[in-house]
Design an enzyme around this catalytic site. Structure first.
Site, PDB file in Angstrom:
ATOM      1  CG  ASP A   1      -1.778   1.176   1.405  1.00  0.00           C
ATOM      2  OD1 ASP A   1      -2.650   1.328   0.542  1.00  0.00           O
ATOM      3  OD2 ASP A   1      -1.611   1.941   2.368  1.00  0.00           O
TER       4      ASP A   1
ATOM      5  CD  GLU B   1      -2.197   2.592  -3.361  1.00  0.00           C
ATOM      6  OE1 GLU B   1      -3.286   3.159  -3.529  1.00  0.00           O
ATOM      7  OE2 GLU B   1      -1.642   2.536  -2.256  1.00  0.00           O
TER       8      GLU B   1
HETATM    9  C1  LIG Z   1      -5.533   2.021  -3.325  1.00  0.00           C
HETATM   10  C2  LIG Z   1      -5.231   2.003  -1.859  1.00  0.00           C
HETATM   11  O1  LIG Z   1      -5.117   0.976  -1.250  1.00  0.00           O
HETATM   12  N1  LIG Z   1      -5.138   3.147  -1.265  1.00  0.00           N
HETATM   13  C3  LIG Z   1      -4.878   3.258   0.115  1.00  0.00           C
HETATM   14  C4  LIG Z   1      -3.652   4.027   0.305  1.00  0.00           C
HETATM   15  O2  LIG Z   1      -3.357   4.154   1.638  1.00  0.00           O
HETATM   16  C5  LIG Z   1      -4.340   4.800   2.374  1.00  0.00           C
HETATM   17  C6  LIG Z   1      -3.860   4.794   3.766  1.00  0.00           C
HETATM   18  O3  LIG Z   1      -3.458   3.507   4.124  1.00  0.00           O
HETATM   19  C7  LIG Z   1      -5.687   4.132   2.238  1.00  0.00           C
HETATM   20  O4  LIG Z   1      -6.681   4.932   2.814  1.00  0.00           O
HETATM   21  C8  LIG Z   1      -6.009   3.935   0.804  1.00  0.00           C
HETATM   22  O5  LIG Z   1      -7.182   3.201   0.682  1.00  0.00           O
END
Ligand SMILES: CC(=O)N[C@H]1CO[C@H](CO)[C@@H](O)[C@@H]1O
Ligand SMILES: *[C@@H]1O[C@H](CO)[C@@H](O)[C@H](O)[C@H]1NC(C)=O
Ligand SMILES: *[C@@H]1O[C@H](CO)[C@@H](O)[C@H](O)[C@H]1NC(C)=O
Ligand SMILES: *[C@@H]1O[C@H](CO)[C@@H](O)[C@H](O)[C@H]1NC(C)=O
Ligand SMILES: *[C@@H]1O[C@H](CO)[C@@H](O)[C@H](O)[C@H]1NC(C)=O
Ligand SMILES: *[C@@H]1O[C@H](CO)[C@@H](O)[C@H](O)[C@H]1NC(C)=O
Ligand SMILES: *[C@@H]1O[C@H](CO)[C@@H](O)[C@H](O)[C@H]1NC(C)=O
Ligand SMILES: *[C@@H]1O[C@H](CO)[C@@H](O)[C@H](O)[C@H]1NC(C)=O
Ligand SMILES: *[C@@H]1O[C@H](CO)[C@@H](O)[C@H](O)[C@H]1NC(C)=O
Ligand SMILES: CC(=O)N[C@H]1CO[C@H](CO)[C@@H](O)[C@@H]1O
Ligand SMILES: [Ca+2]
Ligand SMILES: [Ca+2]
Length: 569
Positions: free
Chosen positions: A224, A293
């Site tokens: 993440d 990500e």
């Molecule tokens: C796409 C994804 O997973 N986004 C996440 C990125 O990180 C933040 C904080 O952990 C999340 O709120 C998001 O959903």
């Protein structure tokens, strides 16, 4: 003069042919990966929230779809400030979702069914309720420097945050902690303090987290927000974007040159790749997947391939492309990705996720299927979000229905611009109460009112449904021509985007996408150099183009916003 226009077309569209990627034995090659948002997939105990036993009870769905893997958003112990992305214990399951033995139950059954399980790894931050943070506040070793603590600065007699950095969810990225007398950094919610990767023991702990789950049989991790991992330790103010058009406390008002995309991120990733691979070697296990990500530039994204990511998620259909992009915009971005994937690696294409509007909402319902069709036809891995396979769309929420911190922080006037709730509603299994998701009176988010018609059970009975189309696309992805054929992205006139996959001695696979609002007839044969007769393999649901009919490719009739895949077998 057809030869002249063909010649012109070759010049104008900058025809390109790539060499096929080397075959690999990685199980994710030429497959779809399916993201589950666990709160909303299936509720087994009637509390209105999805859970692990719910997922276990529905694993046959993935066999039916023939996807290779499920990636499950966080299921760990969490105060649920950010619905599981705020983790208070990386190695235990939140009671809302079940127990570790429910987890083992799930993976055991998944393994028996041939479905891989990928977990979400959230390394940037923990919950403020995590014992590490509680001990860090008290400066107990070794936890004191596990987080990023800074003194405030005195401005006109009042203490202010160390710099102007903003949280992704709005307002300052710094929160004062009275007990320690310092500010801590939180790039996301206040309840999500950032971990300090300049601290070596911290990274060792995080590697132990990976090992813990590998010991329990997981097949890989989706990492993440990786580009938020490391910050520039000078902690300088970030420059303001002139005329950003958003309030000063909005994340999009600054250029994040010190808090995002720092070069040190890549070597941290490499340590995790090593930890995961050395674990696998001991067990002679199948290769483990890492997905990363990062919403960032193409160059930064591609670099993750070189440091251990198998799938640096390609978000082009979310950003920068959108409903206003032209066929040429699509061609340019798709070509750029394919051209930049390093040799021996696989491209990947994300349709949707839990942070974005659903694909049919972003592009309009008529274009819902276009993206799974593109993803299936292009080389590499496709990543879909639960509900994409049945054409689920956003369920708009009122202010007082809003629970997402990104929406709540934006306030009653702007919440709908930021809230991710509309794309997180319960999965629509059938036309019974709560769409078959839960027996509770109230579900954690409301079920979309379209569930009586948009649901899996109904679509299974229909010849022409998102579901039946998606199954065909999964099968297409496994065909040799899609696995190893060449790829050309071609503009067929101004309004139609074409993709052609070719292998020597077999007829091509052709995708045509109409970007326009009116029907017209195109001479795909001339523009794309394809046989005169091809058969409709699949078409977008709302196009009503019947499948298995033979088409004269010199006169393809494409209704508004329609997509069609043509084959020669
Ligand atoms: C796409 C994804 O997973 N986004 C996440 C990125 O990180 C933040 C904080 O952990 C999340 O709120 C998001 O959903
Ligand atoms: C599922 O995919 C595998 C290859 O990955 C293939 O062998 C199998 O036939 C597919 N199953 C169905 C039902 O299509
Ligand atoms: C996480 O939970 C497990 C099981 O309850 C416990 O043994 C472990 O100590 C916890 N981890 C931390 C860091 O608190
Ligand atoms: C595993 O899950 C199945 C299906 O939900 C259930 O019948 C079984 O009791 C579970 N087993 C354990 C050990 O929890
Ligand atoms: C500090 O106070 C002075 C006088 O009130 C004011 O002009 C100045 O803008 C203040 N500085 C900041 C950074 O707020
Ligand atoms: C997409 O663009 C078309 C054409 O401009 C428009 O009709 C449609 O409403 C747009 N859809 C979305 C979801 O913005
Ligand atoms: C939302 O708030 C309005 C006004 O306060 C109220 O009338 C309505 O019932 C509320 N809706 C929900 C779903 O709570
Ligand atoms: C659901 O609502 C009905 C009627 O309001 C009530 O009798 C029942 O106990 C509720 N069930 C649950 C599980 O809350
Ligand atoms: C509900 O769905 C079933 C099939 O899944 C169908 O037979 C039935 O007619 C549907 N009922 C309603 C009210 O739509
Ligand atoms: C809906 C539709 O058919 N739109 C376009 C399809 O493609 C042709 C050829 O480029 C356009 O002219 C149509 O308007
Ligand atoms: Ca539940
Ligand atoms: Ca960070």
């Amino acid at each position: 003069m057809w030869w002249f226009s063909l010649y012109l077309c070759l010049i104008l569209t900058n025809f390109r042919v790539d060499s096929a990627p080397k075959p690999t034995k990685e199980w994710w090659k030429d497959t779809f990966i399916y993201q589950i948002y666990p709160r909303s997939f299936m509720d087994s105990n009637g509390d209105g929230i999805g859970d692990l036993n719910g997922i276990t009870s529905k694993l046959e769905h993935f066999v039916d779809l023939n996807v290779s893997a499920i990636w499950i958003s966080p299921i760990y112990v969490s105060p649920m400030v950010d619905f599981g992305y705020d983790i208070a214990n990386f190695t235990d399951i939140d009671p809302i979702y079940g127990t570790l033995s429910d987890f083992t139950n799930m993976t055991t059954k998944a393994k028996a069914l041939g479905i891989k399980v990928i977990l979400d790894f959230v390394p940037n931050h923990t919950s403020d309720k995590h014992p590490w943070f509680q001990k860090s506040i008290k400066k107990i070793q070794p936890y004191s420097d596990y987080y990023i603590w800074m003194d405030g600065v005195l401005v006109n007699g009042t203490t202010q945050p160390p710099n102007n950095w903003l949280s992704v969810f709005g307002n300052s990225a710094w929160e004062f902690n009275k007990e320690r007398g310092q500010y801590y950094l939180h790039q996301f919610a206040i309840g999500q303090p950032d971990l300090n990767y300049h601290n070596i023991p911290l990274n060792t702990e995080m590697q132990n987290v990976l090992t813990f789950w590998l010991d329990r049989g997981v097949d890989g991790f989706r990492i993440d927000a990786i580009n938020h991992l490391i910050e520039d330790t000078r902690y300088l103010d970030e420059p303001k974007i002139i005329n950003s058009g958003v309030p000063d406390n909005d994340y999009d008002s600054l250029k994040h040159i010190y808090s995002r995309d720092q070069i040190g991120t890549y070597s941290i990733l490499q340590t995790w790749r090593k930890a995961i691979d050395s674990h696998g070697k001991k067990l002679k296990a199948e290769p483990k997947i890492i997905l990363t990500e990062a919403y960032t530039s193409l160059t930064n994204t591609i670099m993750y391939y070189n440091y251990g990511s198998n799938i640096p998620m390609n978000f082009m259909f979310i950003t920068p492309l959108n409903n206003h992009s032209t066929t040429m915009d699509f061609k340019r971005h798709i070509d750029a990705w394919i051209n930049n994937v390093p040799k021996g690696n696989l491209a990947n294409w994300v349709v949707s996720n839990h942070d974005q509007h659903r694909v049919g909402t972003r592009y309009g319902t008529r274009r819902t299927d276009e993206f799974s069709m593109l993803v299936a036809t292009l080389p590499g891995v496709g990543i879909i979000y639960y509900g994409d396979e049945i054409g689920m769309i956003d369920r708009p929420m009122s202010w007082n229905e809003t629970v997402d911190p990104a929406g709540c922080n934006a306030g009653p006037q702007r919440y709908y611009l930021k809230s991710r709730d509309p794309a997180r509603t319960p999965y629509q299994w059938d036309n019974t109460t709560n769409a078959g998701f839960s027996t509770a009176n109230i579900t954690w988010l409301p079920v979309h009112s379209n569930y009586k018609t948009v649901n899996l059970a109904a679509e299974k009975l229909m010849m022409n449904s998102h579901y039946s189309l998606f199954k065909k696309l999964v099968a297409l992805k496994k065909m040799p021509i899609i696995q190893s054929g060449t790829t050309e992205v071609i503009l067929v006139g101004e309004m139609v985007l074409g993709v052609v996959r070719r292998l020597p001695d077999v007829p091509p696979v052709v995708l045509l996408v109409n970007f326009s609002e009116t029907t017209e007839i195109v001479d795909a044969r001339t523009w794309m150099n394809i046989p005169e007769q091809l058969t409709v393999y699949a078409s977008s649901v709302e196009s009503n183009i019947p499948c298995e009919v033979t088409m004269d490719t010199t006169e393809v009739n494409l209704p508004a916003a329609a997509s069609v895949i043509l084959v020669g077998f």
